[in-house]
Enzyme design. Structure first.
Site, PDB file in Angstrom:
ATOM      1  N   LEU A  48       0.861  -1.171   0.000  1.00 20.97           N
ATOM      2  CA  LEU A  48       0.000   0.000   0.000  1.00 20.97           C
ATOM      3  C   LEU A  48       0.899   1.223   0.000  1.00 20.97           C
ATOM      4  O   LEU A  48       1.930   1.237   0.680  1.00 20.97           O
ATOM      5  CB  LEU A  48      -0.902   0.048   1.247  1.00 20.97           C
ATOM      6  CG  LEU A  48      -2.081  -0.919   1.346  1.00 20.97           C
ATOM      7  CD1 LEU A  48      -2.808  -0.683   2.675  1.00 20.97           C
ATOM      8  CD2 LEU A  48      -3.048  -0.772   0.185  1.00 20.97           C
ATOM      9  N   ASP A  49       0.515   2.257  -0.733  1.00 22.34           N
ATOM     10  CA  ASP A  49       1.272   3.505  -0.698  1.00 22.34           C
ATOM     11  C   ASP A  49       1.309   4.060   0.723  1.00 22.34           C
ATOM     12  O   ASP A  49       0.405   3.813   1.526  1.00 22.34           O
ATOM     13  CB  ASP A  49       0.630   4.551  -1.609  1.00 22.34           C
ATOM     14  CG  ASP A  49       0.820   4.246  -3.090  1.00 22.34           C
ATOM     15  OD1 ASP A  49       1.634   3.371  -3.410  1.00 22.34           O
ATOM     16  OD2 ASP A  49       0.144   4.901  -3.904  1.00 22.34           O
ATOM     17  N   LYS A  50       2.320   4.844   1.001  1.00 21.66           N
ATOM     18  CA  LYS A  50       2.474   5.449   2.331  1.00 21.66           C
ATOM     19  C   LYS A  50       1.206   6.174   2.773  1.00 21.66           C
ATOM     20  O   LYS A  50       0.777   6.059   3.923  1.00 21.66           O
ATOM     21  CB  LYS A  50       3.661   6.427   2.307  1.00 21.66           C
ATOM     22  CG  LYS A  50       3.824   7.254   3.585  1.00 21.66           C
ATOM     23  CD  LYS A  50       5.062   8.122   3.533  1.00 21.66           C
ATOM     24  CE  LYS A  50       4.934   9.282   2.578  1.00 21.66           C
ATOM     25  NZ  LYS A  50       4.028  10.366   3.096  1.00 21.66           N
TER      26      LYS A  50
END
Length: 224
Positions: A48-50
């Site tokens: 997952l993106d930050k």
């Protein structure tokens, strides 16, 4: 075999180049606390993106990781994201079919629509519409059929308008905190061919709730 955690927005999963020379908390710093009696710590089975919150699957041992990785590769795990976009989709449901490529060699993780890029598809459904602070919004359920970097962010920006709070593909101010309105709301994992998939959902984070309420969300995180 696995854990599914609700990852907070703003927390990177791994320590990347941006963390060099700086003390930045990352998810992997905390995984030893999730062993629950096993000799190894769990590991993330996908990414997952930050700035994306929500359901993140962890494999608890190598055999579990191998099975989960295969399920992800085969496209058998269903992922549903909630997003608030600044725009007004013309249709209430559809398919975004838009190839993506790297924007530049210097920004290898930033993407752009490119007919010569990698095939990328996202199903979408409008769950609600509204206005907040004078901006027209739409609440979307997104199902990525491919797994390109920043796929949902680029597809939304190119098709409807940027996801609210997007610093890269919208005009949100940089380093303003975890403001991206993108949330991994639900996931379905078919662990056994003889059983129904395991279904998990995560409630939306606090920073999304005002925009969701403006679009008709009543506090129930289930998709109906």
């Amino acid at each position: 075999m696995m854990l599914v955690i609700d990852k907070p927005a703003g927390l990177p999963v791994h320590r990347g180049p941006a963390a060099k020379g700086r003390v930045i908390p990352v998810l992997t710093d905390h995984l030893d606390a999730l062993r629950f009696g096993l000799p190894r710590r769990p590991e993330a089975a996908h990414r997952l993106d930050k700035d994306t919150s929500g359901c993140l699957v962890l494999g608890r041992h190598p055999r579990a990781m191998a099975q989960l990785n295969q399920l992800f590769r085969d496209g058998r795990i269903e992922k549903t994201y909630w997003a608030i976009v600044e725009g007004a989709p013309a249709e209430d449901a559809g398919l975004i079919d838009l190839a993506l490529a790297k924007r530049s060699p210097e920004r290898g993780w930033w993407m752009k629509p490119d007919p010569d890029g990698l095939p990328s598809q996202t199903r979408y459904r409008v769950l609600g519409r509204g206005i907040l602070d004078g901006v027209q919004l739409a609440w979307l359920a997104l199902e990525p059929l491919t797994g390109r970097t920043h796929q949902l962010r680029v597809h939304c920006a190119a098709s409807f308008g940027p996801i609210r709070g997007d610093e890269i593909y919208g005009d949100a101010p940089r380093d303003a905190g975890p403001g991206l309105h993108l949330h991994a709301q639900g996931i379905a994992i078919p662990l056994s061919p003889k059983r129904e998939p395991v279904r998990i959902s995560a409630p939306p984070p606090p920073h999304m709730q005002a925009a969701l309420a403006a679009c008709g969300w009543s506090g129930d995180d289930k998709l109906s």
